[in-house]
Design an enzyme around this catalytic site. Structure first.
Site, PDB file in Angstrom:
ATOM      1  N   ASP A  19      55.108  26.928 -11.391  1.00 15.14           N
ATOM      2  CA  ASP A  19      54.579  26.837 -10.030  1.00 15.14           C
ATOM      3  C   ASP A  19      53.147  26.320 -10.086  1.00 15.14           C
ATOM      4  OD1 ASP A  19      54.862  27.653  -7.050  1.00 15.14           O
ATOM      5  OD2 ASP A  19      52.949  28.517  -7.655  1.00 15.14           O
ATOM      6  N   HIS A 159      51.552  33.073  -3.543  1.00 16.01           N
ATOM      7  CA  HIS A 159      50.612  31.946  -3.537  1.00 16.01           C
ATOM      8  C   HIS A 159      49.594  32.011  -4.665  1.00 16.01           C
ATOM      9  CE1 HIS A 159      52.612  30.866   0.064  1.00 16.01           C
ATOM     10  NE2 HIS A 159      52.095  31.844   0.764  1.00 16.01           N
ATOM     11  N   ASP A 164      54.186  33.646  -8.405  1.00 15.92           N
ATOM     12  CA  ASP A 164      55.278  32.909  -7.774  1.00 15.92           C
ATOM     13  C   ASP A 164      56.315  32.456  -8.801  1.00 15.92           C
ATOM     14  OD1 ASP A 164      53.984  33.292  -5.397  1.00 15.92           O
ATOM     15  OD2 ASP A 164      53.689  31.173  -4.942  1.00 15.92           O
TER      16      ASP A 164
END
Length: 215
Positions: A19, A159, A164
């Protein structure tokens, strides 16, 4: 020998799940990565983690700072993108890759690695597209919604890249386990998930029945 008996077939439970947090939506518009987080799954277990902030070389907006919890003071102390991404290219190795809304993360991965003359040899697939087909009854297919849908424990701190990626990996494994149970599969090839993500929702069951019949 069936595909599931062939030990050379890459499996969906042994991948790198990644991510990015970024300065914006498009590397083509000059946006850069500011954080990378990743976990390595091996036989369905998280065995390793990678996380690093990276300095894009310019100030980030107040919106991005608020959205990610990453501020300019943090990035001022971080190594440059080139250094972090070189290390991350080494980390990936030859593994296949997964991300939630993978088209976004793949754009940034490709752009950042292109800048330093690096690449990767694994294939990429999207847990969001897979979830749309395998969890059709979910309220929506945002990561936070899927965490609730699959009844995974979460502190809600989304976030940030490592968090994540960890939650994506957990949702990913729930998908694989449910797929195995529903169709009597001992393993799920990575290529099967890739096919699922490109198959219309109404045709996924037929695809899986044909796959099982060939084993």
């Amino acid at each position: 020998m069936s595909a599931l008996e062939n030990k050379n077939v890459p499996l969906a439970n042994s991948v790198v799940v990644l991510d990015f947090e970024t300065t914006g939506l498009s590397p083509d518009m000059g946006d850069r990565a500011i954080e990378i987080g990743a976990v390595r799954l091996h036989n369905g277990e998280i065995v390793d983690r990678f996380q690093a902030l990276m300095n894009p070389g310019f100030k980030i907006s107040g919106f991005i700072a608020s959205y990610t919890g990453i501020d300019n003071n943090m990035l001022a102390k971080a190594p440059p993108c080139d250094e972090v991404m070189d290390a991350f290219a080494n980390y990936i190795g030859n593994d296949n890759l997964v991300a939630h809304n993978a088209s976004f993360d793949k754009r940034f991965l490709d752009a950042e690695l292109y800048r330093i003359g690096r690449s990767y040899s694994g294939d990429f697939t999207c847990s969001l597209l897979a979830a749309r087909r395998l969890f059709p009854n979910a309220e929506n297919h945002k990561l936070g919604t899927l965490v609730k849908h699959t009844k995974l424990q979460s502190d809600g701190a989304f976030h940030r890249a490592l968090y994540d990626s960890e939650m994506t990996a957990k949702v990913w494994m729930v998908m694989l386990m449910q797929l195995q149970q529903a169709y009597g599969l001992s393993h799920v090839p990575f290529s099967l998930i890739q096919k699922i993500t490109k198959t219309p929702k109404k045709s996924v069951h037929g695809l899986l029945e044909k796959f099982v019949a060939k084993q």
